[in-house]
Design an enzyme around this catalytic site. Sequence first.
Site, PDB file in Angstrom:
ATOM      1  N   ASN A   1      92.955  45.882  51.404  1.00  0.00           N
ATOM      2  CA  ASN A   1      94.385  46.235  51.437  1.00  0.00           C
ATOM      3  C   ASN A   1      94.773  47.113  50.245  1.00  0.00           C
ATOM      4  OD1 ASN A   1      94.519  44.495  49.272  1.00  0.00           O
ATOM      5  ND2 ASN A   1      95.931  43.039  50.218  1.00  0.00           N
TER       6      ASN A   1
ATOM      7  N   ASP B   1      94.801  43.837  55.697  1.00  0.00           N
ATOM      8  CA  ASP B   1      94.853  42.597  54.916  1.00  0.00           C
ATOM      9  C   ASP B   1      94.094  41.490  55.654  1.00  0.00           C
ATOM     10  OD1 ASP B   1      97.124  41.524  52.612  1.00  0.00           O
ATOM     11  OD2 ASP B   1      96.002  40.037  53.780  1.00  0.00           O
TER      12      ASP B   1
ATOM     13  N   SER C   1      82.446  31.755  42.037  1.00  0.00           N
ATOM     14  CA  SER C   1      82.449  32.034  40.601  1.00  0.00           C
ATOM     15  C   SER C   1      81.920  30.842  39.840  1.00  0.00           C
ATOM     16  CB  SER C   1      83.891  32.322  40.178  1.00  0.00           C
ATOM     17  OG  SER C   1      84.001  32.297  38.776  1.00  0.00           O
TER      18      SER C   1
ATOM     19  N   TYR D   1      93.407  29.984  39.920  1.00  0.00           N
ATOM     20  CA  TYR D   1      92.381  30.890  40.451  1.00  0.00           C
ATOM     21  C   TYR D   1      91.098  30.117  40.740  1.00  0.00           C
ATOM     22  CZ  TYR D   1      88.361  34.024  40.282  1.00  0.00           C
ATOM     23  OH  TYR D   1      87.165  34.645  40.555  1.00  0.00           O
TER      24      TYR D   1
ATOM     25  N   LYS E   1      88.902  29.053  44.435  1.00  0.00           N
ATOM     26  CA  LYS E   1      87.459  29.222  44.719  1.00  0.00           C
ATOM     27  C   LYS E   1      86.852  27.886  45.144  1.00  0.00           C
ATOM     28  CE  LYS E   1      87.069  33.582  43.893  1.00  0.00           C
ATOM     29  NZ  LYS E   1      86.862  34.487  45.006  1.00  0.00           N
TER      30      LYS E   1
ATOM     31  N   ARG F   1      78.523  34.093  26.918  1.00  0.00           N
ATOM     32  CA  ARG F   1      78.586  34.193  28.381  1.00  0.00           C
ATOM     33  C   ARG F   1      77.299  34.790  28.930  1.00  0.00           C
ATOM     34  NH1 ARG F   1      82.347  31.761  27.035  1.00  0.00           N
ATOM     35  NH2 ARG F   1      84.530  31.873  27.680  1.00  0.00           N
TER      36      ARG F   1
HETATM   37  P1  NAD Z   1      88.282  43.563  42.769  1.00  0.00           P
HETATM   38  O1  NAD Z   1      89.710  43.238  42.538  1.00  0.00           O
HETATM   39  O2  NAD Z   1      87.743  44.832  42.211  1.00  0.00           O
HETATM   40  O3  NAD Z   1      87.957  43.534  44.334  1.00  0.00           O
HETATM   41  C1  NAD Z   1      88.636  42.710  45.235  1.00  0.00           C
HETATM   42  C2  NAD Z   1      89.178  43.591  46.338  1.00  0.00           C
HETATM   43  O4  NAD Z   1      89.865  42.778  47.301  1.00  0.00           O
HETATM   44  C3  NAD Z   1      90.170  44.620  45.842  1.00  0.00           C
HETATM   45  O5  NAD Z   1      89.746  45.910  46.246  1.00  0.00           O
HETATM   46  C4  NAD Z   1      91.494  44.229  46.503  1.00  0.00           C
HETATM   47  O6  NAD Z   1      92.289  45.353  46.811  1.00  0.00           O
HETATM   48  C5  NAD Z   1      91.025  43.470  47.713  1.00  0.00           C
HETATM   49  N1  NAD Z   1      91.945  42.456  48.249  1.00  0.00           N
HETATM   50  C6  NAD Z   1      92.589  41.472  47.558  1.00  0.00           C
HETATM   51  N2  NAD Z   1      93.327  40.730  48.393  1.00  0.00           N
HETATM   52  C7  NAD Z   1      93.136  41.239  49.645  1.00  0.00           C
HETATM   53  C8  NAD Z   1      93.632  40.902  50.934  1.00  0.00           C
HETATM   54  N3  NAD Z   1      94.508  39.900  51.095  1.00  0.00           N
HETATM   55  N4  NAD Z   1      93.229  41.628  51.993  1.00  0.00           N
HETATM   56  C9  NAD Z   1      92.358  42.665  51.824  1.00  0.00           C
HETATM   57  N5  NAD Z   1      91.876  43.035  50.640  1.00  0.00           N
HETATM   58  C10 NAD Z   1      92.253  42.330  49.548  1.00  0.00           C
HETATM   59  O7  NAD Z   1      87.434  42.312  42.242  1.00  0.00           O
HETATM   60  P2  NAD Z   1      85.873  42.133  42.094  1.00  0.00           P
HETATM   61  O8  NAD Z   1      85.582  41.997  40.655  1.00  0.00           O
HETATM   62  O9  NAD Z   1      85.162  43.132  42.908  1.00  0.00           O
HETATM   63  O10 NAD Z   1      85.716  40.682  42.737  1.00  0.00           O
HETATM   64  C11 NAD Z   1      85.325  40.486  44.079  1.00  0.00           C
HETATM   65  C12 NAD Z   1      85.304  38.991  44.355  1.00  0.00           C
HETATM   66  O11 NAD Z   1      84.416  38.359  43.435  1.00  0.00           O
HETATM   67  C13 NAD Z   1      86.658  38.315  44.178  1.00  0.00           C
HETATM   68  O12 NAD Z   1      86.798  37.333  45.201  1.00  0.00           O
HETATM   69  C14 NAD Z   1      86.535  37.640  42.812  1.00  0.00           C
HETATM   70  O13 NAD Z   1      87.345  36.483  42.720  1.00  0.00           O
HETATM   71  C15 NAD Z   1      85.066  37.273  42.800  1.00  0.00           C
HETATM   72  N6  NAD Z   1      84.546  37.135  41.429  1.00  0.00           N
HETATM   73  C16 NAD Z   1      84.651  38.181  40.557  1.00  0.00           C
HETATM   74  C17 NAD Z   1      84.191  38.054  39.253  1.00  0.00           C
HETATM   75  C18 NAD Z   1      84.313  39.178  38.268  1.00  0.00           C
HETATM   76  O14 NAD Z   1      84.154  38.956  37.081  1.00  0.00           O
HETATM   77  N7  NAD Z   1      84.572  40.403  38.682  1.00  0.00           N
HETATM   78  C19 NAD Z   1      83.599  36.843  38.845  1.00  0.00           C
HETATM   79  C20 NAD Z   1      83.480  35.806  39.759  1.00  0.00           C
HETATM   80  C21 NAD Z   1      83.961  35.961  41.063  1.00  0.00           C
HETATM   81  C1  UD1 Z   2      87.046  35.153  32.933  1.00  0.00           C
HETATM   82  C2  UD1 Z   2      87.723  34.047  33.691  1.00  0.00           C
HETATM   83  C3  UD1 Z   2      86.844  33.613  34.834  1.00  0.00           C
HETATM   84  C4  UD1 Z   2      86.546  34.802  35.741  1.00  0.00           C
HETATM   85  C5  UD1 Z   2      85.908  35.895  34.890  1.00  0.00           C
HETATM   86  C6  UD1 Z   2      85.683  37.139  35.680  1.00  0.00           C
HETATM   87  C7  UD1 Z   2      89.107  32.932  31.995  1.00  0.00           C
HETATM   88  C8  UD1 Z   2      89.334  31.681  31.221  1.00  0.00           C
HETATM   89  N1  UD1 Z   2      88.015  32.957  32.781  1.00  0.00           N
HETATM   90  O1  UD1 Z   2      85.791  34.669  32.448  1.00  0.00           O
HETATM   91  O2  UD1 Z   2      87.484  32.610  35.597  1.00  0.00           O
HETATM   92  O3  UD1 Z   2      85.660  34.421  36.775  1.00  0.00           O
HETATM   93  O4  UD1 Z   2      86.780  36.219  33.788  1.00  0.00           O
HETATM   94  O5  UD1 Z   2      86.879  37.735  36.057  1.00  0.00           O
HETATM   95  O6  UD1 Z   2      89.881  33.870  31.926  1.00  0.00           O
HETATM   96  N2  UD1 Z   2      86.984  38.001  24.933  1.00  0.00           N
HETATM   97  C9  UD1 Z   2      87.415  38.463  23.701  1.00  0.00           C
HETATM   98  N3  UD1 Z   2      88.354  39.456  23.691  1.00  0.00           N
HETATM   99  C10 UD1 Z   2      88.868  40.022  24.825  1.00  0.00           C
HETATM  100  C11 UD1 Z   2      88.408  39.539  26.084  1.00  0.00           C
HETATM  101  C12 UD1 Z   2      87.472  38.521  26.098  1.00  0.00           C
HETATM  102  O7  UD1 Z   2      86.985  37.978  22.657  1.00  0.00           O
HETATM  103  O8  UD1 Z   2      89.726  40.913  24.734  1.00  0.00           O
HETATM  104  C13 UD1 Z   2      85.952  36.947  24.963  1.00  0.00           C
HETATM  105  C14 UD1 Z   2      86.371  35.673  25.666  1.00  0.00           C
HETATM  106  O9  UD1 Z   2      87.003  34.780  24.781  1.00  0.00           O
HETATM  107  C15 UD1 Z   2      85.023  35.162  26.185  1.00  0.00           C
HETATM  108  C16 UD1 Z   2      84.231  36.444  26.464  1.00  0.00           C
HETATM  109  O10 UD1 Z   2      84.864  37.460  25.698  1.00  0.00           O
HETATM  110  O11 UD1 Z   2      84.346  34.438  25.174  1.00  0.00           O
HETATM  111  C17 UD1 Z   2      84.241  36.849  27.936  1.00  0.00           C
HETATM  112  O12 UD1 Z   2      85.594  36.908  28.398  1.00  0.00           O
HETATM  113  P1  UD1 Z   2      85.963  37.482  29.856  1.00  0.00           P
HETATM  114  O13 UD1 Z   2      85.305  38.788  30.052  1.00  0.00           O
HETATM  115  O14 UD1 Z   2      87.450  37.419  29.993  1.00  0.00           O
HETATM  116  O15 UD1 Z   2      85.250  36.473  30.861  1.00  0.00           O
HETATM  117  P2  UD1 Z   2      85.374  34.882  30.978  1.00  0.00           P
HETATM  118  O16 UD1 Z   2      86.412  34.332  30.103  1.00  0.00           O
HETATM  119  O17 UD1 Z   2      83.995  34.330  30.856  1.00  0.00           O
END
Ligand code: NAD
Ligand code: UD1
Length: 335
Positions: A32, A58, A124, A148, A152, A230
Amino acid sequence: MNILLTGGTGYIGSHTAVVLAEAGHRPVLLDNLSNSSADVVDRLAQITGTRFPFIEGDIRDTALLRRVLADEGIGAVVHFAGLKAVGESVEQPLRYYDNNVGGTISLLQAMDETGVGTLVFSSSATVYGQPAYLPLDEVHPTGATNPYGRTKLHIEEMLAELAASGTNWRIACLRYFNPVGAHASGLIGEDPNGIPNNLMPYIARVAGGRLPFLNVFGDDYPTPDGTGVRDYIHVMDLAEGHRAALDFLAGSAGAGWHAFNLGTGCGYSVLDMVRAFEQASGRPVPYRIAPRRPGDVAACYAKADKAADQLAWRALRSLDDMCASTWHFQQRTAR
Ligand code: NAD
Ligand code: UD1
C-alpha cells in the site's frame, strides 16, 4: 512458482524479490506504499532485468487479495507487510493491531478461500521479550514488551493454531534479528522517512554529514564495552533465508507450523558498529553517550543452528559487507 510478496516494495521484501527471481520464481508484489515507494519496482527491473507485477493495495482488502491469489496463480505467500516502529506502536496500539493482526487475518482468509496454504511470515526476535539466556534459541520462552512485539506474537500464535486446524497449511515464522545492509547495486536499501530510529540508518546519515552525531543509548550495560549488543544480519543473507524456507515448506518436512531464527549468532556492540562503519566509509562517525533507551535490552543474539540444520541456510556476509553496502546505497540512492 508465482509467489506473492505482501509489503514487497519495502526494505526486506524488495531484497527478497531479487533473490526469489534469481532462484527462478516469479515474484508478485503487493504494497500500500505506506512506508515505501513505487520507484522500487523500477529499480528491481534495473537489477533483475524483469519487471515484476506490482499491485498497489492493502492487505486488509480481502476481496483484492482473493483476486490476486487466484488471477496470478499464486503458489506461496511471503508476508512482509506490517508496521514496525516500536515507539509509534506504544502511541498508536490500535493502528498496529488493525494493520498487523487485522491485515494478517484478512490475508489468511483470502488464502484459505483460494486454497493457498504455504506462508512465510516476517516475525522478529522481539517475540523472545527480555532474554532469559543467550544465545536465543527457538524454544526460548516468548513474550512481548510493546504493542509491535505483541502483534508479532499474536500472529505467530494464530498461525500455529491455524496450521494445527487442517492439513493444507505449511507455515514458517522467520524470526529476524537486526537486518542491515543493502543490495550490491546500491539501488535498493533502507531509507526511512524522517530521523531514523534504528542504529544503522542513523550511523549512515552521520557518516554522510546529514546528522551531526550519533547518540549512543547507554554505555553502562553488562557487555564488553558497556554498549548494547545485537546480532546484525546482512539483508541479502536474510533474503536468502526466505528462499530456503520456501524450499523447506515445499518438502516432506514442511507441513504444519515452524519457527526459525535468522541471525548470524554473533553479537556486535554499538561502538563496534561505529568503528566498522568508519572503516567501510572512510568517514568519521562522531558520537555522544546518551541515557539508555527505555525498553532496550543489554544483549540479543541468535542461536542459528536450527536454520542451518533444517533449512541448510546460514548467514555468510561479513560486518564489513553490511557497512560497505549500506554506505554504497547511502551514496547512490538514499534521499
Ligand atoms: P518496510 O516498512 O520497509 O516494509 C514493509 C512494507 O509493508 C512497506 O513497504 C509498507 O508500505 C507495507 N505495508 C504496511 N502495511 C501494509 C498494508 N496494510 N497493506 C499493504 N502493505 C503494507 O519494513 P521491513 O524492514 O522491510 O520489514 C518487513 C517485515 O519484517 C515487517 O513485517 C517487519 O515487522 C518485519 N521485521 C523487520 C525487522 C527490521 O529490522 N527491518 C526486524 C524484524 C521483523
Ligand atoms: C529495534 C526494536 C525491535 C525491532 C528492530 C528492527 C526496540 C526496543 N526494538 O531493535 O523490536 O524488531 O528495531 O526494527 O526499539 N542505538 C543507539 N543509538 C541510536 C539507535 C540505536 O545507541 O540512535 C542502539 C540501541 O540502543 C541498541 C542498538 O543500537 O543497542 C540497536 O538498536 P536498533 O537498531 O534500534 O535495533 P533494536 O533495538 O535491536
